[in-house]
Design a protein around this motif. Sequence first.
Motif, PDB file in Angstrom:
ATOM      1  N   GLU A 161       0.926  -1.220  -0.054  1.00 44.19           N
ATOM      2  CA  GLU A 161      -0.065   0.047  -0.147  1.00 44.19           C
ATOM      3  C   GLU A 161       0.908   1.199  -0.060  1.00 44.19           C
ATOM      4  O   GLU A 161       1.513   1.229   1.045  1.00 44.19           O
ATOM      5  CB  GLU A 161      -0.951  -0.131   1.090  1.00 44.19           C
ATOM      6  CG  GLU A 161      -1.950  -1.227   1.420  1.00 44.19           C
ATOM      7  CD  GLU A 161      -2.825  -0.913   2.592  1.00 44.19           C
ATOM      8  OE1 GLU A 161      -3.268   0.081   3.019  1.00 44.19           O
ATOM      9  OE2 GLU A 161      -3.073  -2.025   3.222  1.00 44.19           O
ATOM     10  N   HIS A 164       2.006   3.554   3.186  1.00 40.43           N
ATOM     11  CA  HIS A 164       1.654   2.793   4.326  1.00 40.43           C
ATOM     12  C   HIS A 164       2.495   1.756   4.951  1.00 40.43           C
ATOM     13  O   HIS A 164       2.507   0.582   4.673  1.00 40.43           O
ATOM     14  CB  HIS A 164       0.105   2.237   4.282  1.00 40.43           C
ATOM     15  CG  HIS A 164      -0.804   3.299   4.125  1.00 40.43           C
ATOM     16  ND1 HIS A 164      -1.227   3.636   2.764  1.00 40.43           N
ATOM     17  CD2 HIS A 164      -1.906   3.594   4.658  1.00 40.43           C
ATOM     18  CE1 HIS A 164      -2.261   4.359   2.718  1.00 40.43           C
ATOM     19  NE2 HIS A 164      -2.787   4.630   4.084  1.00 40.43           N
ATOM     20  N   GLN A 167       1.732  -1.095   7.146  1.00 43.38           N
ATOM     21  CA  GLN A 167       0.950  -2.382   6.401  1.00 43.38           C
ATOM     22  C   GLN A 167       1.773  -3.168   5.563  1.00 43.38           C
ATOM     23  O   GLN A 167       1.849  -4.322   5.577  1.00 43.38           O
ATOM     24  CB  GLN A 167      -0.223  -1.707   5.744  1.00 43.38           C
ATOM     25  CG  GLN A 167      -1.424  -1.229   6.352  1.00 43.38           C
ATOM     26  CD  GLN A 167      -1.274   0.264   7.145  1.00 43.38           C
ATOM     27  OE1 GLN A 167      -0.309   0.901   7.127  1.00 43.38           O
ATOM     28  NE2 GLN A 167      -2.204   0.621   7.960  1.00 43.38           N
ATOM     29  N   ASN A 168       2.882  -2.454   5.036  1.00 43.73           N
ATOM     30  CA  ASN A 168       3.719  -2.986   4.009  1.00 43.73           C
ATOM     31  C   ASN A 168       4.770  -3.894   4.671  1.00 43.73           C
ATOM     32  O   ASN A 168       5.034  -4.981   4.324  1.00 43.73           O
ATOM     33  CB  ASN A 168       4.585  -1.973   3.127  1.00 43.73           C
ATOM     34  CG  ASN A 168       3.457  -1.144   2.327  1.00 43.73           C
ATOM     35  OD1 ASN A 168       2.647  -1.446   2.016  1.00 43.73           O
ATOM     36  ND2 ASN A 168       3.956   0.200   1.993  1.00 43.73           N
TER      37      ASN A 168
END
Length: 243
Positions: A161, A164, A167-168
Motif C-alpha cells: 500500500e 503505508h 501495512q507493508n
Amino acid sequence: MASATRTNRATRTPAPGRHPSSPASLWHSSVGKKAVMAVSGLVMLAYLVAHMLGNLKVFFGPDDINGYAHWLRTIGEPFLQHGWFLWLARLVLLAAVLAHGTAAYQLSRRDLRARPVKYVHRRPRATYATRTMRWGGVILGLFVVWHVLDLTTLTVNPAAEEGHPYQNIVASFSTWYSGAVYCLAMLALGLHVRHGFWSAAQTLGVNNPRRDRALKLGANALALLLTAGFLSVPVAVMTGLVR
C-alpha cells in the motif's frame, strides 16, 4: 651500487605534475582504500542506527511509523522540496555503499595477487566474522536489492500500500520466505558490523593498547544491539505481536 641507488631514487621520484599526496594516488594505495572503507563504513553505520530506531516505531502502532515516514519526506521544507531530503540521504548512502564495495573488491583482488598460493594453515586467531567478511558483504549487497524491491519500490511485496509503511512491513514479514531472508541477512550484518567497527578503528588510528578492550566491547555491543533491534520487527510480525 651507484647504478642501483640511482634506479631506486628514480623509482621513488613522482612524475612531473603529480603529487604523492593527491586523492588519486591515495585511492590507488592500500592505505587509501582502507581509509575509504572505514569512512564509508561509518556513514553506513550511522544510517543503520537511525534506520533501526525508525523501524522500532512499528511497536507503537501504524500512526507512529506512518507519521514518521511522512515526516522524513518533509525535512528541510520549505527550503527543500517535498521528499528531497530523503533522496539526498539515499544518494549519500548509495555513494558510501559503492565506495565501500569497490574498495573492498579491489583490496581483495590485490591481496589474492600478492598471495596466489593459499596458506596451508589458517591463522588460529582468525574469527568467524573475519573469515566470512567478504561473503558477508556479498550477502548484504544482495539483501539490499531485495529489501529495496520489497519495502521501497514495493515490487515484490504481496500486499503493498503506497504510503503505508506499517501495512507493508506486516504484509512482507507475514510470508515465511521474506522473514527468513531478513533474519539471515541481519545475522550477517551483526558479524559484519562487529568486525568492521574494529577494523575502522584500526585504520583510522583510534585504537591503542589502552583503548583496545573498550573498542572491542563497543563493537560487540553495537553489533548485538543492531542485530536484536532489526530482528525484533520480523519476529514480532511472524509471532503475531505486530499485525
